[in-house]
Enzyme design. Sequence first.
Site, PDB file in Angstrom:
ATOM      1  CG  HIS A 157      -1.657  -1.247   1.465  1.00  0.00           C
ATOM      2  ND1 HIS A 157      -2.897  -1.530   0.943  1.00  0.00           N
ATOM      3  CD2 HIS A 157      -1.291  -2.344   2.165  1.00  0.00           C
ATOM      4  CE1 HIS A 157      -3.272  -2.749   1.330  1.00  0.00           C
ATOM      5  NE2 HIS A 157      -2.309  -3.272   2.062  1.00  0.00           N
ATOM      6  CB  SER A 278      13.541  22.642 -15.214  1.00  0.00           C
ATOM      7  OG  SER A 278      12.781  23.822 -15.317  1.00  0.00           O
ATOM      8  CE  LYS A 284      11.951  19.487 -11.115  1.00  0.00           C
ATOM      9  NZ  LYS A 284      10.738  20.006 -11.732  1.00  0.00           N
ATOM     10  CD  GLU A 291       8.989  12.496 -15.484  1.00  0.00           C
ATOM     11  OE1 GLU A 291       8.124  13.117 -14.871  1.00  0.00           O
ATOM     12  OE2 GLU A 291       9.967  13.051 -16.031  1.00  0.00           O
TER      13      GLU A 291
END
Length: 466
Positions: A157, A278, A284, A291
């Site tokens: 979970h 970024s 970043k 992804e």
Amino acid sequence: MSEKPWDGRFSEKTDTSVETFTSSIDVDKRLYHHDIEGSIAHCRMLAKALIISETDADSIIQGLGKVKKEIERGEFVFNDSLEDIHMHIESSLAEKITKAAQKLHTARSRNDQVALDTRMYLRDAVKSIIQLLASLRHVIVMLAEDNLSAIMPGYTHLQRAQPVLFSHHMMAYYEMFTRDSQRFSDGLKRTDVNPLGSAALAGTTYPIDRDYTSEQLGFAKTSGNSIDSVSDRDYIIEFLSSASICMVHLSRISEELILWSSSEFNFIELPDSFATGSSIMPQKKNPDVPELVRGKTGRVFGNLMALLTIMKSLPLAYNRDMQEDKAPLFDTIDTLKACIDIYTKMLPKIRLNIDKMLDATRTGFLNATDMADYLVSKGIPFREAHACAGKAVNYAIGKGKELNELDLEELKTFSNKIEKNLFVFLETSAMIDRRKSFGGTATENVKAAVQSARKELKNEFAGFRT
Ligand code: ARG
């Protein structure tokens, strides 16, 4: 070049918008190699069965060789009016050897020809996917072997559950990709069937020798029913399903790498060479590769849905709708190969923050099950032991402490069976190494799993070389 082999029956020229609309050449030109191989085998079979002469067969085969060279040199002119790769090759052959070329299409149709080409193409693609998967599995085994001492929280979970070896977690992916590989090999048995000679749908009146064609093209079987042979796309659907399952696995590992590389987890660092920055936030470092793999999973599922939907209401036998099978097939092959390959390159370069992983196992009562196990070892039934450890957890939460931070007197209030050796019992590495049940996370088990995976891969790689 724009003469159509079927235009005898027509009194009007095809509208150019229809030519553009019905053409599949942009997509199916990549079948050229297999189409030519199939035609050569068909031609040899026609000669062997005395349907065409040896001289004609030789000249057709020579002509096909020239067409192939032209395509490979980039000199071949593709043209929408010739619809697909089959008609392009036949028409170019006719320009080269005029008379004999007319005989190549005896006893076959584009319906069995396209099924043949996609089966041959897929057969090769699947073999290379299995090899790519073997390399990925190898990289996973190395990662597991090199980091046997790394301990991390195992989750259920997405809540910390029990400590596990990072290697055990990685070897879970080894299992998944091994099943994927087996699924692809299994599907291969049903792909490796020769439909050529089924002709349009009913077979042919010529005395063809279909097994001879199968033998030349290395097929394990010759298809048994001509109607099924030209209507069947199960082998593509099956491949797309296996590819989708494989993408589920790649997507799940991607999700984990994305989470683990976040500042919230900070378990791993992705290699700079596999991340991007970024354009606005200078700090970043984004996990774009995982992804995108996770994102590309969507298009692979979509390809499966597309083909299932194309096929679901088609009456037997061939329908032109089936031309739409190739874009999802090719896109899936390309996407899956690219995803497996990038993972094989990236995984060896991830850096583990072993201390952070271990730290994360120290909070969240990951040792509560072990406290219950301790009490069971003292003769208390498991349910009672579970309740007792639960109460201790509740008490510790109130104190803002972990179980092993309570002192012996406090612990004894939950059971008089608790003694000082509970603290050793609750050490993380002890918790790991007691889980010796087959398939559990104990270091000796994981070492054995790594060894057996190495052996498995060694046998597979030996198989590839033959
Ligand atoms: N381009 C077609 C396809 O991909 C080949 C078969 C066409 N057959 C036909 N009778 N029009 O499905």
